[in-house]
Scaffold this motif. Sequence first.
Motif, short mmCIF file in Angstrom:
data_model
loop_
_atom_site.label_atom_id
_atom_site.label_comp_id
_atom_site.label_asym_id
_atom_site.label_seq_id
_atom_site.Cartn_x
_atom_site.Cartn_y
_atom_site.Cartn_z
N GLN A 6 42.75 77.71 57.90
CA GLN A 6 41.74 78.52 56.83
C GLN A 6 40.29 76.98 57.71
O GLN A 6 40.37 76.29 58.33
CB GLN A 6 42.46 77.38 55.76
CG GLN A 6 41.94 75.93 55.17
CD GLN A 6 42.65 75.70 53.64
OE1 GLN A 6 43.33 76.38 53.74
NE2 GLN A 6 41.72 74.26 54.14
N CYS A 7 39.57 78.15 57.17
CA CYS A 7 38.13 77.22 57.97
C CYS A 7 37.80 75.77 57.46
O CYS A 7 38.05 75.46 56.33
CB CYS A 7 36.66 77.92 57.37
SG CYS A 7 35.56 76.78 57.44
N SER A 12 38.44 78.82 53.68
CA SER A 12 38.37 79.93 53.35
C SER A 12 39.65 80.96 54.73
O SER A 12 40.08 80.04 55.63
CB SER A 12 36.99 81.10 53.54
OG SER A 12 37.65 81.95 54.23
N ILE A 15 39.07 84.39 58.49
CA ILE A 15 38.88 84.12 59.82
C ILE A 15 39.05 85.45 60.93
O ILE A 15 40.64 85.62 60.73
CB ILE A 15 39.34 82.41 60.02
CG1 ILE A 15 39.47 81.81 59.65
CG2 ILE A 15 38.77 82.22 61.35
CD1 ILE A 15 37.97 81.05 59.08
N CYS A 28 34.19 82.08 60.58
CA CYS A 28 34.17 82.45 59.43
C CYS A 28 33.73 83.64 58.63
O CYS A 28 32.79 83.34 58.89
CB CYS A 28 34.23 81.06 58.74
SG CYS A 28 34.78 80.91 57.55
N ALA A 33 31.14 79.66 59.84
CA ALA A 33 31.71 78.56 60.81
C ALA A 33 31.99 79.60 62.25
O ALA A 33 32.68 80.26 61.75
CB ALA A 33 32.31 77.93 60.21
N HIS A 34 31.88 78.99 63.65
CA HIS A 34 33.02 79.26 64.34
C HIS A 34 32.82 78.41 65.20
O HIS A 34 32.37 76.94 65.48
CB HIS A 34 31.72 80.80 65.18
CG HIS A 34 30.56 80.12 65.25
ND1 HIS A 34 30.56 79.15 66.64
CD2 HIS A 34 29.26 80.16 64.79
CE1 HIS A 34 28.91 79.34 66.76
NE2 HIS A 34 28.21 78.94 66.39
N TRP A 48 40.05 76.71 67.38
CA TRP A 48 39.95 76.96 65.99
C TRP A 48 40.47 76.15 65.34
O TRP A 48 40.04 75.49 64.73
CB TRP A 48 39.79 78.74 66.05
CG TRP A 48 39.52 78.44 64.45
CD1 TRP A 48 40.75 78.95 62.97
CD2 TRP A 48 38.26 78.34 63.43
NE1 TRP A 48 40.26 78.56 61.88
CE2 TRP A 48 38.68 78.42 61.92
CE3 TRP A 48 36.79 78.46 63.54
CZ2 TRP A 48 37.99 78.65 61.06
CZ3 TRP A 48 36.35 78.27 62.99
CH2 TRP A 48 36.14 78.33 61.89
#
Length: 71
Positions: A6-7, A12, A15, A28, A33-34, A48
């Motif tokens: 998850q982020c 979240s 993704i 995300c 967000a990346h 990630w």
Amino acid sequence: MTTLKQCPFCASTSIVLGMDHNEYIALCLNCGAHGPNETSMERSAKMWNMRRDKIPDKKGFLFTEEQEKTK
């Protein structure tokens, strides 16, 4: 395929892995967000999924924060 965590910013699970300028990136869909751009989908997923307790050194080896303090 690797399961994406998850982020770390908004928690979240929305993704996705996609392409950005001929490189792969994890993104995300909730907060934007990346991860870093990578040369393969597998590497993008790995980066990630990497969290703060893993710190790459200049040669690309990974250390935990505790190991980094003793260097």
